[in-house]
Design a protein around this motif. Structure first.
Motif, PDB file in Angstrom:
ATOM      1  N   GLU A 143       0.769  -1.097  -0.168  1.00 19.84           N
ATOM      2  CA  GLU A 143      -0.081  -0.118   0.049  1.00 19.84           C
ATOM      3  C   GLU A 143       1.016   1.103   0.123  1.00 19.84           C
ATOM      4  OE1 GLU A 143      -3.941  -1.454   2.323  1.00 19.84           O
ATOM      5  OE2 GLU A 143      -2.190  -0.756   3.409  1.00 19.84           O
ATOM      6  N   VAL A 144       0.486   2.211  -0.642  1.00 24.98           N
ATOM      7  CA  VAL A 144       0.959   3.545  -0.740  1.00 24.98           C
ATOM      8  C   VAL A 144       0.089   4.641  -0.234  1.00 24.98           C
ATOM      9  CG1 VAL A 144       0.287   3.794  -3.142  1.00 24.98           C
ATOM     10  CG2 VAL A 144       2.443   5.202  -2.483  1.00 24.98           C
ATOM     11  N   PHE A 145       0.925   5.508   0.666  1.00 22.43           N
ATOM     12  CA  PHE A 145       0.078   6.594   1.167  1.00 22.43           C
ATOM     13  C   PHE A 145       0.473   7.779   0.348  1.00 22.43           C
ATOM     14  CE2 PHE A 145       0.047   3.643   4.572  1.00 22.43           C
ATOM     15  CZ  PHE A 145      -1.391   3.833   4.957  1.00 22.43           C
ATOM     16  N   GLY A 164       5.918   1.090  10.026  1.00 22.08           N
ATOM     17  CA  GLY A 164       4.764   0.271  10.474  1.00 22.08           C
ATOM     18  C   GLY A 164       3.384   0.607  10.202  1.00 22.08           C
ATOM     19  N   ASP A 165       2.601   0.609  11.189  1.00 19.70           N
ATOM     20  CA  ASP A 165       1.062   1.205  10.702  1.00 19.70           C
ATOM     21  C   ASP A 165       1.227   2.641  11.300  1.00 19.70           C
ATOM     22  OD1 ASP A 165       0.110  -1.311  10.065  1.00 19.70           O
ATOM     23  OD2 ASP A 165      -0.470  -1.793  12.154  1.00 19.70           O
ATOM     24  N   MET A 211       4.700  11.104  -0.821  1.00 12.59           N
ATOM     25  CA  MET A 211       4.481   9.650  -0.930  1.00 12.59           C
ATOM     26  C   MET A 211       5.112   8.762   0.148  1.00 12.59           C
ATOM     27  SD  MET A 211       3.481   8.484  -4.878  1.00 12.59           S
ATOM     28  CE  MET A 211       5.312   8.568  -5.322  1.00 12.59           C
ATOM     29  N   ALA A 212       4.546   7.906   0.714  1.00  8.51           N
ATOM     30  CA  ALA A 212       5.217   6.666   1.353  1.00  8.51           C
ATOM     31  C   ALA A 212       4.782   5.261   1.195  1.00  8.51           C
ATOM     32  CB  ALA A 212       4.899   7.024   3.000  1.00  8.51           C
ATOM     33  N   ILE A 213       5.711   4.483   1.193  1.00 10.49           N
ATOM     34  CA  ILE A 213       5.366   3.104   0.908  1.00 10.49           C
ATOM     35  C   ILE A 213       6.103   2.175   2.194  1.00 10.49           C
ATOM     36  CG2 ILE A 213       7.273   2.470  -0.481  1.00 10.49           C
ATOM     37  CD1 ILE A 213       5.052   0.879  -2.304  1.00 10.49           C
ATOM     38  N   ALA A 256      -3.872   1.146  11.666  1.00 10.10           N
ATOM     39  CA  ALA A 256      -4.696   0.230  12.070  1.00 10.10           C
ATOM     40  C   ALA A 256      -5.863   0.669  12.863  1.00 10.10           C
ATOM     41  CB  ALA A 256      -3.747  -0.526  13.248  1.00 10.10           C
ATOM     42  N   ALA A 257      -5.742   1.948  13.678  1.00 11.83           N
ATOM     43  CA  ALA A 257      -7.162   2.566  14.275  1.00 11.83           C
ATOM     44  C   ALA A 257      -7.723   3.543  13.443  1.00 11.83           C
ATOM     45  CB  ALA A 257      -6.282   3.194  15.390  1.00 11.83           C
TER      46      ALA A 257
END
Length: 423
Positions: free
Chosen positions: A32-34, A69-70, A262-264, A87-88
């Motif tokens: 997943e990429v943000f 991580g998350d 972006m972050a992956i 996650a939350a």
């Protein structure tokens, strides 16, 4: 030499002909990429097919982000840093720094934030208190880490190297002719830098010089690495998937909004790659993946997840194949090295691999995944001799069609990937 039966790769095992174009029975997980935008929106998408979905928004215009991580750290134009927990599904303000947070990276213990005033803050991610503040003579528009070496890129067309704790920054003269740098990413010993006109520069820390450069149709506001490819974000909202060796654009996504960051998730390797593209059939070598194919690069096979048979969460992913081509994963308990089409057969014995997964069409981005559920799949389809059990080691590889390949062999394969399984 043993005669290789190419057609054996196309015979489905205990499955009908429809399986030839079906995806594997178990669901495939892509990285997943943000993506962050100047309109404050944070999106998350599938790194293979896009499909971006807004997940949150911070209090200001997103200027930078980094993932651990998350937990996603997000910097805005006013120097505010927010923490989003995937996650939350929650976001909270964390702290404010004296910078516009144009750039961000991190190591195991710190978040590093830089900005237009030339300051670089090494920050405790829990307290938000900087332990070190460095000052550069230029703006800091991009940041990356190579071990303890901090790399800072600037729109003033300079790149600086310094120690994360001590500073002592020096100008990277190897990039003296680089353009206005505004994005960068490190992968192993390779540094990729993007400038505002779409030039992508590659610097190798061992070689000590900019090895090659290419241009993409984007202003390269953000860069992340996904296997053999770069994802290049632009202010026009497009995210390009680019062959990191040749610069060939092999796919694109629409992120809807302008891409400012972006972050992956970094790939954690549960196995070991082997049998890379050296001594390939017609000199089409590529020592960082499989032998070169018609894209100009090779297909790289990697793994994520764990080696646990109980968890059965191993995900194998291949990148760098031709677009939408017929491909299949296979596995063997044996390793070999022998010419095979335009590539090298690495997993198997007697001229062909032992156990073949269902054939599938690669994504329009030239990628394909297998798993999670590979252990269950092997138990259901491969019989006692193909069981994946604790203590067993299996070697994986990917076969794919490549009718326009460099050697005329019509097919090619990835590198090999070996996994030793645990309970």
């Amino acid at each position: 030499m043993t005669r290789i039966n190419f057609s054996s790769f196309l015979r489905p095992q205990r499955a009908g002909l429809a399986a030839l174009v079906a995806l594997c029975a178990t669901p495939a997980l892509a990285q997943e990429v943000f993506v962050g935008s100047s309109n404050t929106v944070i999106q998350k998408g599938d790194a293979d097919s896009g499909n971006f979905t807004p997940v949150s928004a911070c209090g200001g215009q997103v200027n930078s982000m980094v993932l651990s991580g998350d937990t996603l750290h997000v910097g805005d134009l006013n120097g505010n840093v927010y923490v989003y927990n995937d996650a939350a599904h929650s976001i909270a303000y964390a702290y404010t720094l004296d910078t516009d947070a144009r750039a961000m990276t991190r190591n195991a213990g710190n978040v590093i934030v830089g900005g237009g005033n030339g300051k670089i803050f090494v920050v405790d991610p829990v307290t938000g208190v900087p332990s070190v503040v460095h000052q550069l003579p230029t703006t800091v528009d991009a940041l990356a880490l190579h071990g303890t070496t901090l790399i800072a890129g600037s729109l003033s067309q300079s790149v600086w190297l310094g120690d994360i704790a001590q500073g002592n920054f020096v100008n990277l003269l190897a990039c003296a002719n680089c353009g206005p740098i505004q994005s960068m990413v490190v992968d192993g010993d390779d540094l990729f830098m993007g400038d505002s006109t779409g030039n992508i520069y590659h610097y190798n820390f061992n070689a000590g010089f900019v090895a090659y450069a290419f241009t993409v149709p984007s202003d390269a506001t953000a860069l992340v690495v996904d296997g053999t490819t770069l994802l290049v974000g632009g202010s026009n909202g497009a995210i390009l998937r680019v062959n990191r060796s040749t610069g060939q654009v092999i796919g694109s996504f629409d992120a809807t909004f302008d891409v400012q960051a972006m972050a992956i998730q970094p790939t954690l390797h549960p196995g070991t790659g082997f049998c890379y593209g050296t001594f390939c059939p017609c000199g089409n070598d590529n020592p960082t993946s499989g032998c070169r194919n018609s894209t100009g690069g090779g297909a790289l096979l990697m793994g994520t997840g764990s080696t646990s048979v109980t968890a059965d969460d191993l995900v194998l992913k291949v990148t760098g194949m031709p677009l939408a081509t017929l491909a299949r994963f296979y596995m063997s308990s044996q390793q070999t090295v022998m010419p095979f089409g335009d590539g090298l057969l690495c997993a198997g014995g007697g001229g062909y691999p032992s156990f073949r997964f269902r054939a599938a069409s690669s994504f329009p981005t030239g990628t394909l995944t297998q798993g999670p559920g590979t252990v269950a799949h092997s138990a259901h389809f491969f019989g006692p001799s193909g069981l994946i059990t604790p203590g067993s080691t299996w070697n994986f590889q990917v076969w794919y069609r490549n009718p326009h390949g460099p050697c005329g062999g019509l097919i090619n394969v990835s590198n090999g990937y070996s996994v030793s399984f645990a309970p």
